[in-house]
Design an enzyme around this catalytic site. Structure first.
Site, PDB file in Angstrom:
ATOM      1  N   ALA A  61     -30.407   6.360 -45.673  1.00 26.57           N
ATOM      2  CA  ALA A  61     -30.893   6.217 -47.052  1.00 26.57           C
ATOM      3  C   ALA A  61     -29.873   6.798 -48.031  1.00 26.57           C
ATOM      4  O   ALA A  61     -29.152   7.742 -47.701  1.00 26.57           O
ATOM      5  CB  ALA A  61     -32.228   6.936 -47.204  1.00 26.57           C
ATOM      6  N   GLY A 102     -31.469   5.275 -41.365  1.00 28.53           N
ATOM      7  CA  GLY A 102     -31.494   3.838 -41.649  1.00 28.53           C
ATOM      8  C   GLY A 102     -30.254   3.124 -41.144  1.00 28.53           C
ATOM      9  O   GLY A 102     -30.309   1.936 -40.802  1.00 28.53           O
ATOM     10  N   GLU A 105     -30.952   2.351 -37.637  1.00 24.75           N
ATOM     11  CA  GLU A 105     -32.017   1.326 -37.596  1.00 24.75           C
ATOM     12  C   GLU A 105     -31.454  -0.051 -37.936  1.00 24.75           C
ATOM     13  O   GLU A 105     -31.834  -1.053 -37.330  1.00 24.75           O
ATOM     14  CB  GLU A 105     -33.151   1.721 -38.558  1.00 24.75           C
ATOM     15  N   GLU A 125     -34.791  11.780 -39.627  1.00 34.14           N
ATOM     16  CA  GLU A 125     -35.870  11.771 -40.633  1.00 34.14           C
ATOM     17  C   GLU A 125     -36.815  12.952 -40.506  1.00 34.14           C
ATOM     18  O   GLU A 125     -37.369  13.447 -41.491  1.00 34.14           O
ATOM     19  CB  GLU A 125     -36.661  10.463 -40.555  1.00 34.14           C
TER      20      GLU A 125
END
Ligand code: NAI
Length: 702
Positions: A61, A102, A105, A125
């Protein structure tokens, strides 16, 4: 857009380019989707490589979008990953340096993955009170197995790509290349090789099972619950992964999303996100730009080899910076160096420090009795007795011998740094460096900025703080600086509550249940009650108007200084540290209460916590208003790293915000009426009143 597109022969390359770590902000997400569309539409393109420019594949992020609606604006990360999975042509991730959150991911949404050795891979996270929210809990177990995935997701720690590639049967990486230089070639080659493969391999289609599912998850959940204590996210990580082993992929993904959104709204998550931002903000000083030139610090001198001087020296030795300690007598030097040695030897014994490293570190240490031997130091830190007369002598000497441009710092905890600076002809070179005991362990360093302290001195000591791995917070000059000035109000409240009928053990227990490692009375017994006694005598000698409970003085008059005398607010069995409620103290308090004639009542645990914490908050609001601290988040960092304020509450200011400042003011008005208390103190600071009137709070976070 912060991702660009190019075509190399029959392979399209989409490169994330959002420095410093290719955060997946809106413009990067748009860039990826745009690149995919172009590649899908171009008949000459057979396959696609997705990579990152500069220092990372992607760090996840974009922190610049933290807490802003942009972070979720479409295309959000889930939609981007879906677009990658649904591309008409194979997408190969070329991963190097960092693939986190992210970023990982996103890579898991690609059809193939090539990685450079040494790449750090993580789903961190949980450290922000969350679970991975873009498929991490569903896709990672499918490629490295449930247990390895749970361990990565629950810990949030980074793993080396090679270690992950060594997991038997792993499908995370199709290829590991030895260096980042060969990465693009390898990725393009693979892209060409798989150009015609159909159907495209998807991680979401891989099986996701644990052979002893129920037993494994039950055991793991219990263990994680025990370790996570006040944080809900780690257990939720286990829940999300387990659900994924029992549901269809799409259902598991929806479940992960729901958990993610629920966690986002917890106070613990707000606290951790606040700390993440607050920690990075401490180094920013409003009027000292980040490009301010810094002085070069190669050699350090420390004056005084006592408790603080020794610990302070260790910080620099650990960072590989040579230190010379100056003392008054050889005996004091030998004692001080002996303590340092013992500290390191304990680490060697525990296997935490290699013998050679220990020897190399000690070789950086020298000692002297002569000022002439330290004149070339770039930074000198004074840690002598806490007496203005002694400081005066030392700073006059330093002024006489130190080379021009040397930074002269004092570790004073209560004295006026401007006054100390005035003993020299170079007050612009003088600054306070307030370490906390034990100085080699405690993270906090308060940098006390005098009225004359030069900007480049500030920039330099902030950088030095970073180098020695401290959380470095700037404070203006005032009695107690940020931390101790606030703790004084906390201690006064603890005393008033004794006067009104609470026992030391009730007060300690209530604040410990709130999350403090140690309540004020246990803390006093550990630090030595005589220290506070001496400070009160000095501080209040000419301030008869200051109200405080004299119970602590009565305690010291009984010689009960704490653990070191075997008795304080509590009794201690010989050689033991376990506090035992003391009948002597109970009797002393009873007599003291009768003497002052305050009506007695039962005080609730909630009131105890609020009086202790809100007293600090009110003082902190004055500190902010006076410009002693430049932002509320700095005050939180002081308390989180120097005073054991519970992390999951985010610091005193964040806690006050969480309670709502309106409610804080209401409570203060109630407390002002307590008979033993200092009613005037509880007038809400003007800053608090203003924030309430404007519907705002300290930290700006909702
Ligand atoms: P300490 O009493 O353990 O050590 C002071 C040392 O300074 C002694 O070894 C003494 O021989 C030496 N010394 C005294 N006058 C000197 C002189 N003129 N030249 C050279 N050496 C001299 O004291 P401690 O606890 O280390 O405190 C030192 C300073 O750090 C004080 O200003 C104190 O307020 C401050 N401080 C103390 C903290 C603590 O928890 N002990 C925490 C933060 C700051």
């Amino acid at each position: 857009m912060t991702a660009h597109y190019e075509v190399r022969g029959d392979v399209a390359v989409i490169t994330l380019d959002n420095p410093p770590v290719n955060g997946l902000g809106l413009s990067t997400r748009l860039g990826i989707v745009d690149g995919l569309e172009k590649a899908n539409a171009d008949a000459a393109v057979k396959s696609i490589v997705l990579t990152g420019a500069g220092k990372a594949f992607s760090g996840g992020a974009d922190i610049k979008e933290f807490g802003s609606p942009k972070a979720y604006q479409d295309p959000n990360l889930l939609s981007v990953i879906r677009a990658v999975e649904n591309a008409d042509k194979p997408v190969v991730a070329a991963i190097h340096s960092v693939a986190m959150g992210g970023g990982l991911e996103l890579a898991l949404g690609c059809h193939y993955r090539v990685v450079a050795a040494g790449t750090k891979v993580a789903l961190p996270e949980v450290k922000l009170g969350l679970i991975p929210g873009a498929g991490g809990t569903q896709r990672l177990p499918r490629v490295i197995g449930v247990e390895a995935a749970v361990s990565m997701i629950v810990s949030g720690e980074a793993m080396n790509a090679e270690m992950l590639a060594a997991i038997p049967g792993q499908k995370l990486f199709d290829e590991v290349v030895m260096s980042a230089d060969g990465l693009m070639d390898a990725a393009v080659k693979l892209a060409q090789k798989v150009a015609d493969v159909r159907p495209l391999p998807l991680v979401s289609k891989l099986p996701n099972k644990h052979p002893q599912g129920d037993a494994y998850f039950q055991f793991t959940r219990n263990m994680v619950k025990g370790m996570a204590k006040n944080f809900p996210a780690p257990v939720k990580c286990v829940d999300a992964v387990e659900a994924g082993t029992k549901m269809k992929f799409e259902q598991g993904l929806a479940n992960e999303r729901e958990i993610f959104i629920n966690l986002m709204m917890t106070p613990e998550c707000r606290a951790l996100r606040h700390i993440f931002v607050a920690d990075r903000a401490t180094s920013k000083i409003p009027d000292v730009p980040s490009d301010t030139p810094k002085r070069d610090i190669q050699k350090v001198a420390v004056i005084g080899a006592g408790t603080m001087g020794g610990g302070i020296s260790m910080n620099f030795l650990n960072a590989g910076i040579p230190v010379t300690i100056l003392e008054m007598t050889q005996e004091a030097l030998d004692r001080g160096v002996g303590v340092i040695r013992k500290n390191y030897e304990a680490r060697v014994k525990k296997g935490k420090l290699k013998q050679e490293k220990y020897e190399a570190t000690m070789a950086l240490l020298s000692t002297t009795l002569a000022y002439d031997d330290i004149k070339d130091a770039d930074l000198v830190i004074e840690a002598v007795f806490e007496e203005m007369g002694v400081k005066e002598k030392v700073f006059k000497q330093l002024d006489a011998v130190m080379k021009p441009g040397a930074i002269l710092a004092s570790n004073t905890s209560t004295l006026d740094v401007d006054k100390i600076a005035s003993f020299t002809q170079r007050p612009h070179d003088v600054v306070g460096l307030h370490f906390f005991s034990p100085a080699n362990v405690m993270k906090l360093l308060e940098v006390v900025r005098g009225k004359a302290t030069a900007k480049d001195v500030m920039a330099t000591v902030m950088a030095v703080g970073k180098k020695i791995k401290k959380t470095t917070v700037v404070s203006g000059v005032c009695d107690g600086f940020i931390g101790n000035r606030m703790i004084e109000q906390y201690s006064r409240q603890a005393g008033f509550m004794l006067d009104e009928g609470a026992s030391p053990e009730q007060i300690d227990k209530a604040i410990e249940k709130f999350g403090f490692a140690m309540g004020p009375f246990r803390m006093g017994d550990l630090a030595g009650n005589d220290i506070g006694w001496a400070i009160r005598k000095r501080r209040y000698v000419d301030k008869p108007e200051v109200r405080y409970s004299a119970s602590a003085d009565r305690l010291c008059e009984l010689g009960r200084f704490g653990q070191k005398t075997g008795a304080g607010w509590y009794d201690y069995a010989p050689g033991q540290r376990k506090p035992i409620p003391s009948p002597v103290v109970a009797e002393m308090l009873e007599k003291h209460r009768a003497d002052i004639g305050v009506p007695q009542r039962k005080i609730s645990d909630e009131e105890i916590v609020q009086r202790l914490v809100f007293a600090m908050v009110n003082e902190a609001a004055h500190i902010l208003e006076e410009g002693i601290a430049s932002k509320a988040s700095d005050i939180d960092m002081v308390y989180l790293t120097g005073y054991g304020f519970p992390i999951f509450r985010g610091g005193p200011m964040r806690y006050a915000d969480e309670m709502g400042l309106f409610n804080v003011v209401q409570a203060m008005k109630r407390f002002a009426k307590n008979p033993a208390d200092d009613g005037a103190f509880w007038t809400p600071a003007p800053l608090i009143q203003r924030l309430v009137a404007e519907g705002k709070n300290f930290t700006g976070q909702l």
